[in-house]
Enzyme design. Structure first.
Site, PDB file in Angstrom:
ATOM      1  N   TYR A 105      -1.587  -0.164  10.236  1.00 12.68           N
ATOM      2  CA  TYR A 105      -1.814  -0.624   8.872  1.00 12.68           C
ATOM      3  C   TYR A 105      -0.622  -0.306   7.973  1.00 12.68           C
ATOM      4  O   TYR A 105      -0.102  -1.181   7.270  1.00 12.68           O
ATOM      5  CB  TYR A 105      -3.079   0.027   8.302  1.00 12.68           C
ATOM      6  CG  TYR A 105      -3.333  -0.319   6.852  1.00 12.68           C
ATOM      7  CD1 TYR A 105      -3.862  -1.553   6.506  1.00 12.68           C
ATOM      8  CD2 TYR A 105      -3.034   0.590   5.835  1.00 12.68           C
ATOM      9  CE1 TYR A 105      -4.094  -1.876   5.176  1.00 12.68           C
ATOM     10  CE2 TYR A 105      -3.261   0.269   4.510  1.00 12.68           C
ATOM     11  CZ  TYR A 105      -3.788  -0.968   4.180  1.00 12.68           C
ATOM     12  OH  TYR A 105      -3.998  -1.297   2.862  1.00 12.68           O
ATOM     13  N   SER A 132       0.848  -1.192   0.000  1.00 19.04           N
ATOM     14  CA  SER A 132       0.000   0.000   0.000  1.00 19.04           C
ATOM     15  C   SER A 132       0.882   1.240   0.000  1.00 19.04           C
ATOM     16  O   SER A 132       1.981   1.243   0.570  1.00 19.04           O
ATOM     17  CB  SER A 132      -0.893   0.015   1.249  1.00 19.04           C
ATOM     18  OG  SER A 132      -1.550   1.258   1.384  1.00 19.04           O
TER      19      SER A 132
END
Length: 251
Positions: A156, A143
């Site tokens: 995250y 990501s």
């Protein structure tokens, strides 16, 4: 026939990747966590439109104690459906999103994020690599959050940064077998990650699009096209790389 394993293939990026692989004549083993109906719909679409065999298997990436049995199930299906003992491609796409402020972070939430997004793919790959074809390819879905600093996403983003770093180490260790390993870091993509935040809060979309050079957030097919290219022979001299696919997010 080539065969690919795509984790988290019942929706979003994984679904698009599975469908694109089917269009290329590649057999697909996709995994799902809870949405069996969506997974079976993906299978039907692959087999109906492209005459390619595909199956869906349940997998919880947070439970590494189930991986040995999952790998046995994969091997059984490879032999029964494709008459093969090996597979060719692995797309570690499955994961979870969401954020929590650092000063409110609980151990339970932290380990849920890390066990699903990093520990799970790490040890699942350890099981599967034993019967991946030499010269195979692995793509890990990271990501752009691994490179940024968005409030509330410290767990995250860090889990995805770990995945990106691991991809480079894995590429080195698997190079004697000519297995290529790369990662892709998507920018904001309209999927159901994070509980379908963009569907629940469409007002979030335009501010993110305004911060993107190409003027929109991504769609799953944007990422799927890059996945398929990384797996292809056209990228046969590329390994240990991470590419951001974000339309120029925060450029």
């Amino acid at each position: 026939m080539k065969v690919a394993i795509v984790t988290g293939g019942s929706n979003g990026i994984g679904k698009s990747a599975a469908l694109e692989l089917g269009k290329k004549g590649i057999g697909v083993i996709l995994t799902y966590h809870s949405d069996q109906e969506s997974a079976e719909e993906v299978i039907r679409e692959i087999e109906k439109n492209h005459s390619i065999r595909a199956i869906a298997l349940r997998l919880d990436l947070s439970k590494k104690e189930t991986f040995a049995d999952f790998a046995k199930n994969v091997r059984t299906n490879l032999e029964e459906i494709w008459n093969r003992k090996t597979f060719d491609y692995l797309v570690n796409n499955g994961g979870i999103g969401g954020g929590m402020p650092f000063d409110e972070m609980t151990e339970e939430y932290f380990y849920k994020i890390f066990n699903t997004n990093f520990v799970g793919p790490f040890f699942l790959t350890q099981h599967l690599i034993r019967f991946m074809e030499d010269g195979g390819r692995i793509v890990n879905i990271s990501s752009s959050s691994s490179r940024g600093s968005f409030p509330g996403y410290s767990a995250y983003g860090s889990s995805k940064a770990a995945l990106t770093s691991w991809s480079r180490y894995l590429a080195k260790e698997l190079s004697p077998r000519r297995i290529r390993v790369n990662s892709i870091s998507p920018g904001p993509v309209h999927t159901n990650l994070g509980g379908g935040v963009f569907d629940k809060h469409p007002e979030f979309i335009q501010p993110l699009a305004d911060q993107t050079a190409l003027g929109r957030i991504g769609s799953p097919i944007d990422i799927a096209h890059t996945i398929v290219q990384f797996l292809s022979d056209e990228f046969g001299w590329v390994t240990a790389q991470d590419i951001e696919v974000s339309g120029g997010f925060l450029l």
